[in-house]
Design an enzyme around this catalytic site. Structure first.
Site, PDB file in Angstrom:
ATOM      1  N   ARG A   1       5.515  16.073  35.885  1.00  0.00           N
ATOM      2  CA  ARG A   1       4.865  14.870  35.320  1.00  0.00           C
ATOM      3  C   ARG A   1       5.774  13.775  34.808  1.00  0.00           C
ATOM      4  NH1 ARG A   1       0.423  16.336  37.885  1.00  0.00           N
ATOM      5  NH2 ARG A   1      -0.910  17.838  36.815  1.00  0.00           N
TER       6      ARG A   1
ATOM      7  N   ASP B   1       2.257  25.983  41.850  1.00  0.00           N
ATOM      8  CA  ASP B   1       1.507  24.719  41.746  1.00  0.00           C
ATOM      9  C   ASP B   1       1.203  24.414  40.276  1.00  0.00           C
ATOM     10  OD1 ASP B   1       0.275  22.368  42.419  1.00  0.00           O
ATOM     11  OD2 ASP B   1      -1.546  23.282  43.193  1.00  0.00           O
TER      12      ASP B   1
ATOM     13  N   HIS C   1      -2.533  19.579  32.628  1.00  0.00           N
ATOM     14  CA  HIS C   1      -3.277  18.433  32.087  1.00  0.00           C
ATOM     15  C   HIS C   1      -3.608  18.799  30.641  1.00  0.00           C
ATOM     16  CE1 HIS C   1      -3.872  16.673  36.086  1.00  0.00           C
ATOM     17  NE2 HIS C   1      -4.152  17.888  36.513  1.00  0.00           N
TER      18      HIS C   1
HETATM   19  O1  DOR Z   1      -4.957  21.010  41.471  1.00  0.00           O
HETATM   20  C1  DOR Z   1      -4.029  20.300  41.791  1.00  0.00           C
HETATM   21  N1  DOR Z   1      -3.342  19.617  40.878  1.00  0.00           N
HETATM   22  N2  DOR Z   1      -3.708  20.192  43.076  1.00  0.00           N
HETATM   23  C2  DOR Z   1      -2.835  19.269  43.500  1.00  0.00           C
HETATM   24  O2  DOR Z   1      -2.645  19.145  44.685  1.00  0.00           O
HETATM   25  C3  DOR Z   1      -2.165  18.368  42.557  1.00  0.00           C
HETATM   26  C4  DOR Z   1      -2.128  18.956  41.207  1.00  0.00           C
HETATM   27  C5  DOR Z   1      -1.754  17.954  40.136  1.00  0.00           C
HETATM   28  O3  DOR Z   1      -0.748  17.269  40.299  1.00  0.00           O
HETATM   29  O4  DOR Z   1      -2.463  17.871  39.145  1.00  0.00           O
END
Ligand code: DOR
Length: 442
Positions: free
Chosen positions: A64, A306, A310
């Protein structure tokens, strides 16, 4: 000459766990296995009772920075990495601004210097505008390669059509990482969504056809162009079958997230709501079981978390405004150890999917193996520490994990990056000294 003797542990090898020592000299493995015969007075790290394995490589994280550092930054994300036994990461380009040119790549490398707790590289995002330059730019130091979003996810990077995707694939030679969901179908399905939708519908909105259609298009283009690709976060049984059928050999490698292996719908949405909303979605147990099988038999090459943090406030927005993504860089290794404990993954396979696999997929030099001459990225795991995962151990700025409370089979107790302890018993040691990864042939 700096030497460290890791003594009395059980080394995780291709043949299982075997008693043996490790000698580290100047940040690389100088001797591995058996009694290594260190010089008198050498510094000793007692590994009695511990499993000893190479540091994991996480080839898919979102940290981020720049632009979205209220969610995570390179320091907090890499801290979560080392706390979980991940000693190298490859970071995705959907930051703000997106990493779509050499200036943005240079900026990320500068931000990581002195702040990243472990070694790293950064992907360049493909767009219609930079396609022809990617072939040159992908060779820049610290570049992990090119990332393509075939379907919209977090951020606005997108290569929605075959013509643009073909231009990207014809520009350059390194393996291209691809998020494979079909944009035209996604648009149709979001447009048809009625008011008051629930996150439990997420696997239906971004359905199996979205994934299969994009992956079929991608494999067709791979055959036509001969370009090597890496399919990110495979989420369906149908794609595992497709990969088997098309048998494109080393042209196509593939990755799966722990979330798709350990969570399943509908229960996960009932229990965690939008906290487990991600793209592509976590689906039902039929998919989870096929993905496990694909990982075990090698159709799926490796793991990638991945890691996509957030804030809880953002996650609290009503679906589908709630953002997609689950933090996970810190929990890969404990979850894989749990898979071994539960009997569906063999201990040597943990090395293949978490260490050597990602290194081979991308051609990372000197990483991913507990072997003489490789970087001394090392993890000591105490298999007797299998109490519930505690929230206060989490180091991501997100501060949550769907695995809190799970009884996971062991935690990294000591983590070394190039021969120096970075993390020990839930605390950092020293200062961040991560360096850019190097790439050879893959
Ligand atoms: O769930 C996801 N979040 N899939 C993605 O491809 C991007 C990622 C994000 O950057 O939040």
């Amino acid at each position: 000459m700096a030497e460290l003797w890791v003594r009395g542990g059980r080394l995780v090898t291709e043949r299982g766990a075997v008693a043996g020592d490790v000698l580290i000299r100047d940040g690389v493995f100088a001797a591995v296995g058996g009694a290594v015969g260190a010089a008198p007075g050498v510094e000793v790290l007692d590994a009695t009772g511990m499993l000893v394995l190479p540091g994991l490589i996480d080839p898919q994280v979102h940290f981020r920075e720049p632009g979205l550092t209220h969610k995570e930054d390179l320091q907090s994300g890499s801290l979560a990495a080392v706390a979980g036994g991940v000693t190298s990461f490859m970071e995705m380009p959907n930051t703000k601004p997106a990493t779509i040119d050499p200036a943005a790549l240079t900026d990320k490398l500068a931000r990581a210097a002195g702040r990243a707790w472990c070694d790293h590289a950064f992907f360049l995002g493909a767009t219609a505008d930079n396609a022809e330059q990617l072939g040159e730019w992908e060779q820049l130091p610290g570049c992990a390669g090119v990332k393509v979003f075939m379907g919209s996810s977090t951020g606005d990077l997108l290569v929605p059509d075959d013509a643009t995707l073909e231009r990207v694939l014809r520009s350059g030679t390194r393996r291209v990482a691809v998020h494979s969901e079909d944009e035209p179908r996604l648009r149709e399905r979001y447009a048809a969504l009625a008011a008051g939708a629930s996150v439990a519908q997420h696997p239906e909105i971004r359905d199996v056809t979205c994934a299969v259609r994009a992956t079929t298009r991608l494999l067709d283009l791979v055959e036509r162009t001969g370009r090597r690709v890496h399919l990110l976060h495979v989420s369906t049984a149908e794609e595992v079958a497709l990969l088997r059928e098309r048998a494109l050999g080393s042209l196509v490698t593939a990755e799966v997230t722990p979330n798709h292996l350990f969570l399943s719908a509908p229960e996960c949405y009932r229990e965690h709501g939008t906290r487990v909303q991600m793209n592509p979605p976590v689906r039902d147990a039929r998919h989870r079981d096929a993905l496990r099988q694909g990982l075990v038999d090698g159709v799926l090459t490796c793991i990638g978390s991945d890691h996509a943090p957030h804030t809880l406030t953002e996650k609290g927005r009503p679906y589908p405004e709630s953002p997609s993504g689950i933090p996970g860089v810190q929990t890969i290794l404990p979850l894989l150890l749990t898979a071994v404990r539960d009997g569906w993954l063999a201990l040597p396979d943990l090395l293949r999917v978490g260490c050597s696999g990602p290194a081979d997929v991308y051609g990372i030099a000197g990483k991913g193996r507990l072997a003489v001459g490789y970087d001394a990225d090392l993890v000591l795991v105490d298999p007797s520490e299998h109490g519930p995962l505690r929230e206060e151990w989490l180091r991501s700025r997100a501060g949550y994990s769907p695995y809190v409370g799970w009884s996971l089979a062991g935690w990294p107790t000591v983590v070394l990056v190039r021969g120096e302890v970075a993390y020990r018993e839930h605390a950092t040691l020293g200062s961040p000294r991560g360096a850019p990864l190097h790439f050879g042939s893959a």
